[in-house]
Design a protein around this motif. Structure first.
Motif, mmCIF file in Angstrom:
data_model
loop_
_atom_site.group_PDB
_atom_site.id
_atom_site.type_symbol
_atom_site.label_atom_id
_atom_site.label_comp_id
_atom_site.label_asym_id
_atom_site.label_seq_id
_atom_site.Cartn_x
_atom_site.Cartn_y
_atom_site.Cartn_z
ATOM 1 N N MET A 1 0.845 -1.106 0.036
ATOM 2 C CA MET A 1 0.086 0.138 0.045
ATOM 3 C C MET A 1 0.873 1.221 0.147
ATOM 4 N N GLU A 5 -2.631 5.877 -0.439
ATOM 5 C CA GLU A 5 -3.733 4.858 0.053
ATOM 6 C C GLU A 5 -3.708 4.762 1.747
ATOM 7 N N TYR A 9 -7.038 5.338 3.483
ATOM 8 C CA TYR A 9 -7.877 4.293 4.290
ATOM 9 C C TYR A 9 -8.145 4.922 5.982
ATOM 10 N N SER A 44 -9.456 1.543 -3.978
ATOM 11 C CA SER A 44 -9.192 0.210 -4.323
ATOM 12 C C SER A 44 -10.152 -0.804 -3.011
ATOM 13 N N SER A 46 -8.776 -2.835 -1.562
ATOM 14 C CA SER A 46 -7.668 -3.312 -0.543
ATOM 15 C C SER A 46 -7.661 -2.171 0.332
ATOM 16 N N THR A 47 -8.048 -0.811 -0.045
ATOM 17 C CA THR A 47 -7.959 0.387 0.952
ATOM 18 C C THR A 47 -9.249 0.116 1.754
ATOM 19 N N VAL A 49 -10.704 -2.555 2.761
ATOM 20 C CA VAL A 49 -10.509 -3.607 3.710
ATOM 21 C C VAL A 49 -9.544 -3.176 4.627
ATOM 22 N N GLN A 50 -8.611 -2.135 4.467
ATOM 23 C CA GLN A 50 -7.737 -1.759 5.764
ATOM 24 C C GLN A 50 -8.505 -0.910 6.442
ATOM 25 N N ARG A 53 -10.762 -3.165 8.641
ATOM 26 C CA ARG A 53 -9.847 -3.601 9.591
ATOM 27 C C ARG A 53 -9.539 -2.608 10.934
#
Length: 477
Positions: A1, A5, A9, A44, A46-47, A49-50, A53
């Protein structure tokens, strides 16, 4: 990342956290899926998801199998947080009482229900993983049990520490890292390297009882700096202290300070690094609790902003991985040579097999998962404890809401006496840490620190409610 990003997040997590805390998103309400939010925000997956989390670690949302993400069922009542306490401008001689020794001893007494401990219970750690690592170390390095080790620590352990320091934004040279028997030992070496008896040391207020014990044993004077319960040490107040007091060193815990659980914003960490460099005053930074912080950004050490060697980094893994191994470290910056000499004088050698076991643990691929599990387990307790305090303690009580860790600082209404409450609780075999333990000034008599890392069951919940009931009974009319 990448860095963009990384910022995104956190921004997304903060937006959702604000909506949840404001009640815009209600408890139990389903929130957007990862794919939906990524499309809405133009980022994205993944961003997202982070971000999710981060919110999970903060106990704000929860994932339900095959159903998605939902706003977590946090406590209905949310007590207000304490405010910064005014402090005297002059440094104070340190004379701590035996109260801390009593609290520590009772915290280990099975006949007491304890909220006095500042370390997690054994069941919160992966005990079998630690046992296996120690067994492997004893087998692979059995010759070390019969030889006298020399130097600053095993190369494997120092390399493992340098690798872990990357998560705090620090590029450490393993050759300059010195192993110790814990974080307190590392701090002691640093203080000995940069002060002499009678010198003034600036530190947070309230501060760790262990720090006050160190200062007293070394005949140092404490200058307590105003500390915000959420944002930590006041850099402005410290700057003023440099103008008015002969400060020889600063001792600080920028991430999850003990007892407040405060964490300094990144901009203030940078300012702190710049300030000590400009004034030529060493900063002894305790990073013991950094892995317990819910937010990646706030795990970044002040040392990561240090370009002049004025920040001395001290840490261990006694609160996060394996308390029984008693292994810590220090990178003393511009005072490395002095600390290396002092370690030889005061600590002698090191225990190679323990350092090899810790290096094994630190290099295992599941380490971050272990940290996350510990953060999650403790976070649920802390959140429930805050709710019980809101329900049971006197009206007007304030309590911290730390971004991680396992300590709560409770401020009772004006006129309350935590020492009287302490004595009343002892009679019912309940123990906590009274606020006077955490200052050399005699302040915080109306405050107390609660640790929620031991056994957590109905007996603990009843005991916490009982502390609140007694506080109401003892409150002045």
């Amino acid at each position: 990342m990448d860095r963009t990003e990384d910022t995104l997040y956190l921004r997304i997590a903060d937006q959702l956290a604000s909506s949840i805390r404001a009640g815009t998103l209600a408890r139990g309400e389903r929130i957007a899926s990862v794919r939906e939010l990524a499309r809405q925000q133009g980022v994205s997956m993944s961003t997202v998801v982070q971000a999710y989390r981060t919110l999970e670690d903060a106990r704000l949302i929860e994932a339900r199998p095959r159903s998605g993400y939902f706003v977590a069922a946090r406590s209905v009542r949310r007590p207000p947080e304490p405010e910064t306490t005014p402090l005297p401008a002059a440094a104070q001689p340190v004379a701590v009482s035996s109260l801390g020794v009593q609290v520590t001893a009772l915290a280990q007494d099975p006949n007491f229900t304890s909220f006095g401990a500042a370390y997690p219970a054994a069941e919160l750690f992966a005990q079998e993983r630690v046992r296996r690592a120690l067994s492997r170390a004893a087998q692979r390095h059995r010759a070390s049990l019969c030889r006298y080790p020399l130097g600053s620590g095993t190369p494997e352990f120092r390399r493992a520490v340098a690798r872990q320091a990357l998560a705090m934004g620090c590029q450490l040279d393993p050759e300059r890292i010195v192993s110790t028997t814990g974080c307190q030992a590392a701090i002691s070496l640093c203080l000995r390297a940069v002060t002499k008896p009678g010198d003034v040391v600036a530190l947070e207020s309230p501060t760790s009882y262990g720090f006050l014990e160190l200062l007293e044993s070394m005949h140092l004077r404490a200058l307590e700096i105003p500390t915000h319960p959420r944002h930590g040490l006041s850099v402005d107040a410290l700057s003023l202290a440099f103008d008015t007091q002969p400060v020889k060193a600063v001792l600080a815990v920028p991430t999850l300070s003990n007892p407040l659980g405060s964490s300094m914003p990144l901009a203030e960490r940078r300012r702190l690094a710049q300030l000590v460099a400009q004034r030529g005053v060493p900063l002894i930074e305790d990073v013991l609790y950094n892995p317990l912080c819910e937010h990646d950004e706030q795990r970044r050490a002040v040392r990561s902003y240090d370009a002049t060697g004025h920040v001395m980094l001290c840490g261990s893994f006694s609160k996060t991985l394996a308390p029984g191994l008693r292994v810590g470290y220090v990178d003393a910056g511009g005072w490395t040579a002095q600390v290396q000499r002092l370690r030889h004088v005061y600590s002698g050698s090191y225990t190679e097999v323990l350092e090899q076991a810790m290096a094994d643990l630190l290099m295992q691929p599941g380490l971050e998962s272990a940290f996350r599990s510990l953060r999650s387990a403790v976070a649920q307790r802390v959140d429930e404890a805050r709710g019980l305090i809101a329900e049971s303690f006197p009206k007007g009580t304030r309590v911290t809401d730390p971004p991680g860790g396992f300590l709560l600082w409770v401020e009772l209404p004006a006129g309350s006496d935590s020492m009287a409450l302490f004595e009343a609780c002892l009679r019912e075999r309940i123990v906590f840490a009274p606020g006077t333990m955490f200052s050399s000034t005699g302040r915080y008599r109306h405050c107390l620190r609660l640790g929620v890392v031991g056994r957590w069951d109905d007996a603990q919940r009843r005991a916490l409610r009982r502390i609140g009931e007694l506080a109401r009974e003892l409150r002045p009319a």
